[in-house]
Scaffold this motif. Structure first.
Motif, short mmCIF file in Angstrom:
data_model
loop_
_atom_site.label_atom_id
_atom_site.label_comp_id
_atom_site.label_asym_id
_atom_site.label_seq_id
_atom_site.Cartn_x
_atom_site.Cartn_y
_atom_site.Cartn_z
N MET A 1 0.93 -0.99 0.07
CA MET A 1 0.08 0.05 0.01
C MET A 1 0.85 1.39 0.15
SD MET A 1 -2.97 1.55 2.71
CE MET A 1 -3.59 -0.52 2.98
N ALA A 2 0.69 2.28 -0.81
CA ALA A 2 1.59 3.41 -1.17
C ALA A 2 0.85 4.33 -0.27
CB ALA A 2 1.63 3.63 -2.65
N GLY A 3 1.81 5.30 -0.02
CA GLY A 3 1.45 6.46 1.05
C GLY A 3 2.46 7.17 1.68
N TYR A 4 2.50 8.27 2.16
CA TYR A 4 3.55 9.04 2.74
C TYR A 4 3.03 10.17 3.70
CZ TYR A 4 2.30 12.62 -0.65
OH TYR A 4 1.48 13.90 -1.50
N THR A 5 3.98 10.67 4.40
CA THR A 5 3.44 11.65 5.64
C THR A 5 4.32 13.06 5.09
OG1 THR A 5 3.68 10.00 7.26
CG2 THR A 5 3.91 12.05 7.91
N ARG A 34 0.44 15.30 7.85
CA ARG A 34 -0.80 14.84 7.09
C ARG A 34 -0.14 13.64 6.51
NH1 ARG A 34 -3.72 18.70 3.20
NH2 ARG A 34 -1.53 19.72 3.01
N VAL A 35 -1.01 12.51 6.51
CA VAL A 35 -0.93 11.38 5.67
C VAL A 35 -1.73 11.34 4.40
CG1 VAL A 35 -1.41 8.79 5.75
CG2 VAL A 35 -0.59 10.01 7.84
N LYS A 36 -0.93 11.04 3.47
CA LYS A 36 -1.53 11.07 1.93
C LYS A 36 -1.12 10.17 1.13
CE LYS A 36 -1.77 15.05 -0.05
NZ LYS A 36 -2.16 16.13 -0.70
N GLY A 37 -1.97 10.04 0.11
CA GLY A 37 -1.36 8.98 -0.86
C GLY A 37 -1.80 7.63 -0.72
N ILE A 41 -8.81 5.89 0.62
CA ILE A 41 -8.66 6.64 2.10
C ILE A 41 -8.50 7.94 2.08
CG2 ILE A 41 -7.47 6.71 4.20
CD1 ILE A 41 -8.76 3.87 3.75
N GLN A 42 -9.41 8.83 2.87
CA GLN A 42 -9.16 10.46 2.70
C GLN A 42 -7.77 10.72 3.45
OE1 GLN A 42 -12.43 11.78 4.66
NE2 GLN A 42 -11.87 14.21 4.01
N ASP A 43 -7.29 11.81 3.11
CA ASP A 43 -6.21 12.42 3.81
C ASP A 43 -6.49 12.65 5.30
OD1 ASP A 43 -4.90 12.21 1.21
OD2 ASP A 43 -4.91 14.35 1.08
N ARG A 44 -5.46 12.43 6.26
CA ARG A 44 -5.81 12.91 7.60
C ARG A 44 -4.50 13.32 8.20
NH1 ARG A 44 -7.42 8.12 11.84
NH2 ARG A 44 -8.05 9.56 13.49
#
Length: 49
Positions: A1-5, A34-37, A41-44
Motif C-alpha cells: 500500500m503506497a502512502g507518505y507523511t 498529514r498522511v496522504k497517498g 482513504i481520505q487524507d488525515r
C-alpha cells in the motif's frame, strides 16, 4: 500500500543558501503532519507522526 507523511509546518525543499527548510504560513498552528497517498482513504492530519 503506497502512502507518505507530509510535514505541513516546513517546506519540502531546503533553502539553497542556508540549507535549512523554510517555515510555511501555518507554522505553529493546527496539526503538523498529514498522511496522504493511500488509495481509497481520505487524507488525515495528526499532531505527531
Amino acid at each position: 500500500m503506497a502512502g507518505y507523511t507530509e510535514d505541513r509546518w516546513l517546506k519540502k525543499r531546503p533553502d539553497k543558501v542556508t540549507g535549512k527548510r523554510e517555515r510555511t504560513a501555518i507554522y505553529g498552528t493546527g496539526k503538523r503532519y498529514r498522511v496522504k497517498g493511500i488509495p481509497g482513504i481520505q487524507d488525515r492530519s495528526f499532531e505527531t507522526s
